[in-house]
Design an enzyme around this catalytic site. Structure first.
Site, short mmCIF file in Angstrom:
data_model
loop_
_atom_site.label_atom_id
_atom_site.label_comp_id
_atom_site.label_asym_id
_atom_site.label_seq_id
_atom_site.Cartn_x
_atom_site.Cartn_y
_atom_site.Cartn_z
N PRO A 1 0.82 -1.22 0.00
CA PRO A 1 0.00 0.00 0.00
C PRO A 1 0.85 1.27 0.00
CG PRO A 1 -0.90 -1.59 1.54
CD PRO A 1 0.44 -2.12 1.10
N TYR A 2 1.97 1.23 0.71
CA TYR A 2 2.88 2.38 0.74
C TYR A 2 3.47 2.64 -0.64
CZ TYR A 2 7.11 5.04 1.97
OH TYR A 2 8.10 5.97 2.04
N TYR A 3 3.88 1.57 -1.31
CA TYR A 3 4.45 1.73 -2.65
C TYR A 3 3.41 2.20 -3.66
CZ TYR A 3 9.22 0.30 -1.92
OH TYR A 3 10.53 0.30 -1.54
#
Length: 216
Positions: free
Chosen positions: A128-130
């Site tokens: 999700p961060y990427y």
């Protein structure tokens, strides 16, 4: 040049604020989330503003007003869920891009993540961060801003060496947060880094030498 540091109370942000505050070339405005943080910075002689990346673009326009450049170093942190990652690392970043355009602030620097531009190389545990970083970076590239996107490797708290490696597809290694801040500082007025995106890890080249080897 007055530089707004978004995420000024973060670990990279704190290093960068001190570099800018002690500079004769730049002045700094620190964007933080609480009045206590504003007061602490003011007591150190540093200009600061309280603003929330989950607020409106209009509120962020007020925060960025009077600045010549923006550096986005904020993050939702490793202990929050995917919802906060989307709200801070993606939507919060995009709202500061919109605020910059409204205020005719053309210089914008984004702290992203190693290989965020390359889906095949994303860290599956941080997906999700990427995703958030990938699309925030895309929105910045598609904006009217004079951007630099720095994609650091694994962040560590060791003392910086002042030596880095930059490129388009570097190995997944680490870099001290202090050296990320030094690289941001060196990029601000370095035209070689304008409209550029690159990975950043610890290396053997002095920061300015490495940046000057970036090809257009």
């Amino acid at each position: 040049m007055k530089v707004l540091v978004v995420g000024a109370n973060g670990q990279i942000g704190k290093h960068l604020v001190q570099l800018l505050h002690s500079s004769s070339e730049y002045s700094v405005k620190a964007m933080v989330r609480t009045q206590e943080q504003v007061k602490e910075l003011h007591n150190s002689g540093i200009d600061a503003v309280m603003a929330n990346l989950e607020g409106t673009v209009e509120e962020l326009v007020e925060a960025v007003r009077g600045c010549d450049a923006i550096v986005f170093t904020a993050g939702s942190g490793g202990h929050t869920g995917a919802d906060k990652t989307l709200l801070i690392d993606l939507d919060g970043a995009v709202k500061t891009i919109e605020a910059a355009e409204r205020e005719n602030i053309t210089r914008y620097m984004m702290v992203s993540a190693l290989q965020a531009n390359n889906r095949e190389n994303w860290n599956e545990q941080l997906k999700p961060y990427y995703v958030a970083k990938h699309y925030a970076d895309k929105m910045l590239i598609q904006s009217s801003l004079n951007y630099t996107i720095i994609r650091p490797g694994g962040l560590i708290n060791e003392q910086g060496t002042g030596h880095i490696d930059v490129g388009g597809n570097l190995s997944r290694t680490t870099i001290p947060r202090e050296d990320v801040a030094r690289t941001i500082y060196a990029c601000l007025s370095n035209k070689k880094t304008y409209k550029q995106s690159f990975d950043l890890v610890a290396g053997d080249k002095p920061i300015n030498e490495a940046l000057n080897q970036i090809s257009s």
